[in-house]
Design a protein around this motif. Structure first.
Motif, mmCIF file in Angstrom:
data_model
loop_
_atom_site.group_PDB
_atom_site.id
_atom_site.type_symbol
_atom_site.label_atom_id
_atom_site.label_comp_id
_atom_site.label_asym_id
_atom_site.label_seq_id
_atom_site.Cartn_x
_atom_site.Cartn_y
_atom_site.Cartn_z
ATOM 1 N N PHE A 16 -10.310 -6.627 -1.040
ATOM 2 C CA PHE A 16 -9.962 -5.343 -1.655
ATOM 3 C C PHE A 16 -10.919 -5.020 -2.805
ATOM 4 C CE2 PHE A 16 -7.299 -2.688 -4.539
ATOM 5 C CZ PHE A 16 -7.170 -1.598 -3.711
ATOM 6 N N PHE A 19 -14.141 -4.048 -1.328
ATOM 7 C CA PHE A 19 -13.997 -2.710 -0.738
ATOM 8 C C PHE A 19 -14.161 -1.638 -1.819
ATOM 9 C CE2 PHE A 19 -11.218 0.859 0.528
ATOM 10 C CZ PHE A 19 -11.798 1.196 1.738
ATOM 11 N N TRP A 78 -6.078 -1.296 14.580
ATOM 12 C CA TRP A 78 -7.191 -1.015 15.498
ATOM 13 C C TRP A 78 -8.069 0.115 14.951
ATOM 14 C CZ3 TRP A 78 -9.980 -3.118 19.064
ATOM 15 C CH2 TRP A 78 -9.453 -4.157 19.837
ATOM 16 N N PHE A 81 -10.149 -1.213 12.245
ATOM 17 C CA PHE A 81 -11.230 -2.049 12.787
ATOM 18 C C PHE A 81 -12.352 -1.162 13.346
ATOM 19 C CE2 PHE A 81 -13.177 -4.558 16.259
ATOM 20 C CZ PHE A 81 -13.616 -5.639 15.511
ATOM 21 N N ASN A 121 -14.886 7.731 3.998
ATOM 22 C CA ASN A 121 -13.767 8.527 3.467
ATOM 23 C C ASN A 121 -12.498 8.314 4.298
ATOM 24 O OD1 ASN A 121 -15.167 9.630 1.321
ATOM 25 N ND2 ASN A 121 -15.943 11.339 2.526
ATOM 26 N N LEU A 124 -10.560 5.147 3.505
ATOM 27 C CA LEU A 124 -9.690 5.170 2.323
ATOM 28 C C LEU A 124 -8.254 5.490 2.728
ATOM 29 C CD1 LEU A 124 -11.920 7.110 -0.210
ATOM 30 C CD2 LEU A 124 -11.335 4.698 -0.281
ATOM 31 N N ILE A 125 -8.121 6.471 3.620
ATOM 32 C CA ILE A 125 -6.778 6.874 4.064
ATOM 33 C C ILE A 125 -6.142 5.750 4.887
ATOM 34 C CG2 ILE A 125 -5.501 8.541 5.487
ATOM 35 C CD1 ILE A 125 -7.789 10.552 4.713
ATOM 36 N N MET A 127 -6.916 2.592 4.912
ATOM 37 C CA MET A 127 -6.673 1.417 4.069
ATOM 38 C C MET A 127 -5.418 1.615 3.213
ATOM 39 S SD MET A 127 -7.746 -1.588 3.301
ATOM 40 C CE MET A 127 -9.469 -1.889 3.537
ATOM 41 N N GLY A 128 -5.225 2.855 2.717
ATOM 42 C CA GLY A 128 -4.023 3.165 1.946
ATOM 43 C C GLY A 128 -2.765 2.940 2.772
ATOM 44 N N LEU A 129 -2.802 3.393 4.024
ATOM 45 C CA LEU A 129 -1.660 3.197 4.924
ATOM 46 C C LEU A 129 -1.467 1.717 5.241
ATOM 47 C CD1 LEU A 129 -2.305 6.159 7.415
ATOM 48 C CD2 LEU A 129 -0.521 6.025 5.684
ATOM 49 N N ALA A 132 0.086 0.058 2.322
ATOM 50 C CA ALA A 132 1.489 0.482 2.192
ATOM 51 C C ALA A 132 2.374 -0.232 3.210
ATOM 52 C CB ALA A 132 1.587 1.993 2.380
ATOM 53 N N MET A 133 1.852 -0.412 4.429
ATOM 54 C CA MET A 133 2.642 -1.079 5.481
ATOM 55 C C MET A 133 2.875 -2.552 5.158
ATOM 56 S SD MET A 133 1.800 0.507 9.156
ATOM 57 C CE MET A 133 3.467 0.283 9.724
ATOM 58 N N LEU B 77 -7.026 8.183 -3.666
ATOM 59 C CA LEU B 77 -6.817 8.565 -2.254
ATOM 60 C C LEU B 77 -5.956 7.549 -1.512
ATOM 61 C CD1 LEU B 77 -10.262 10.016 -1.164
ATOM 62 C CD2 LEU B 77 -8.067 11.188 -1.142
ATOM 63 N N MET B 78 -6.212 6.263 -1.774
ATOM 64 C CA MET B 78 -5.412 5.217 -1.113
ATOM 65 C C MET B 78 -3.961 5.277 -1.577
ATOM 66 S SD MET B 78 -7.702 1.814 -0.639
ATOM 67 C CE MET B 78 -8.496 1.773 -2.196
ATOM 68 N N ALA B 81 -2.274 8.204 0.195
ATOM 69 C CA ALA B 81 -1.967 7.866 1.601
ATOM 70 C C ALA B 81 -0.804 6.882 1.677
ATOM 71 C CB ALA B 81 -3.203 7.282 2.281
ATOM 72 N N GLY B 82 -0.844 5.873 0.832
ATOM 73 C CA GLY B 82 0.230 4.877 0.808
ATOM 74 C C GLY B 82 1.545 5.494 0.372
ATOM 75 N N TYR B 85 3.052 7.552 3.189
ATOM 76 C CA TYR B 85 3.673 6.662 4.187
ATOM 77 C C TYR B 85 5.010 6.128 3.671
ATOM 78 C CZ TYR B 85 4.855 2.490 6.718
ATOM 79 O OH TYR B 85 5.560 1.555 7.410
ATOM 80 N N SER B 86 4.998 5.674 2.405
ATOM 81 C CA SER B 86 6.224 5.093 1.846
ATOM 82 C C SER B 86 7.344 6.124 1.799
ATOM 83 C CB SER B 86 5.960 4.564 0.436
ATOM 84 O OG SER B 86 4.941 3.617 0.468
#
Lengths: 162, 102
Positions: A16, A19, A78, A81, A121, A124-125, A127-129, A132-133, B77-78, B81-82, B85-86
């Protein structure tokens, strides 16, 4: 607390951090940006190896009933990746420090430059998801590793086993 | 041995994905006539002086750990997005609880 989880956590923290640093070539400089990205790609392989059993299990059961959350997670992984491969490939194609240092010069193409920016870009989205998961796992493992929750839990587990 | 095999699998999948993308970019470029720098014989070349980056990229090679604006942008941004989702996961759980109530 298993050693695998501890290793995963340290690896993920390093990944991280790498990244974030590679997301800003202005901040790090182009040479660090490129070499660190190549190192991060190797770390991603280690990250995947540590989750290999889950990957194999999910690949077998992807079309099974239930598993909605896990299925979304699998598809998201996926996408991450594929996006990572695109970032690395486009980055290699526009490399100005790492590849020339190895004596490799590739033909330049503006399409790769645009793809590199777009895929970075997008990452980023995704990776954020992704974070969060896995947020519950991150928080739980972090607490266990850094605040001694692992000892308490392993003690409780030993009592249960006894 | 198992680890080597797994690394090989990961690399093969990455190469397949990368190969498809490479072919896709090559095909789109040749059809649109975009992109490359070519010499008189049509061989691809790097631009003279190596200044391939857009104007706002000046100073990238300089490094020196300046203000990490893009790091902050990435974190924001992360987080968004997170957070989205949450919020969706939380709303989903809440509605599931409501429907399961008698």
């Amino acid at each position: 607390m298993s050693n695998t989880n501890r290793t995963k956590l340290f690896l993920d923290i390093a990944l991280f951090a790498a990244f974030l640093i590679t997301m800003d070539p202005h901040f790090s400089g182009l040479a660090i940006h490129e070499w660190l990205s190549l190192a991060a790609a190797a770390t991603v392989i280690a990250h995947l190896l540590l989750s290999w059993s889950w990957i194999v299990e999910m690949t077998k059961r992807i079309f099974g009933k239930g598993l909605n959350g896990a299925r979304i997670n699998y598809i998201l992984n996926w996408l991450l990746f594929i996006d990572g491969v695109l970032i690395m490939l486009s980055g290699i194609m526009i490399s100005e420090a790492a590849l020339p240092a190895m004596g490799i010069t590739l033909p330049m193409n503006f399409a790769w430059r645009r793809l590199h920016d777009m895929s970075a870009n997008l990452s980023l989205i995704i990776m954020g998801l992704h974070i969060a998961m896995h947020w519950n796992w991150i928080v739980t493992t972090f607490k266990r590793v850094f605040f001694g929750g692992g000892k308490q839990q392993s003690g409780a587990m030993a009592k249960q086993e006894a | 041995m198992a680890a080597l095999f797994r690394i090989l699998v990961i690399l093969v999948v990455a190469v397949l994905i990368g190969g498809l993308m490479y072919a896709g970019v090559g095909a789109s470029d040749s059809s649109a006539g975009l992109g490359g720098f070519e010499d008189e014989e049509g061989r691809p070349q790097r631009p003279e002086g190596g200044d391939f980056r857009p104007e706002h990229d000046e100073g990238r090679e300089g490094g020196g750990f300046g203000f990490p604006g893009s790091v902050i942008k990435a974190l924001v941004l992360m987080s968004i997005a997170g957070g989205v989702y949450s919020a969706m996961a939380w709303a989903g759980k809440k509605s599931a609880r409501k429907t399961s109530m008698p």
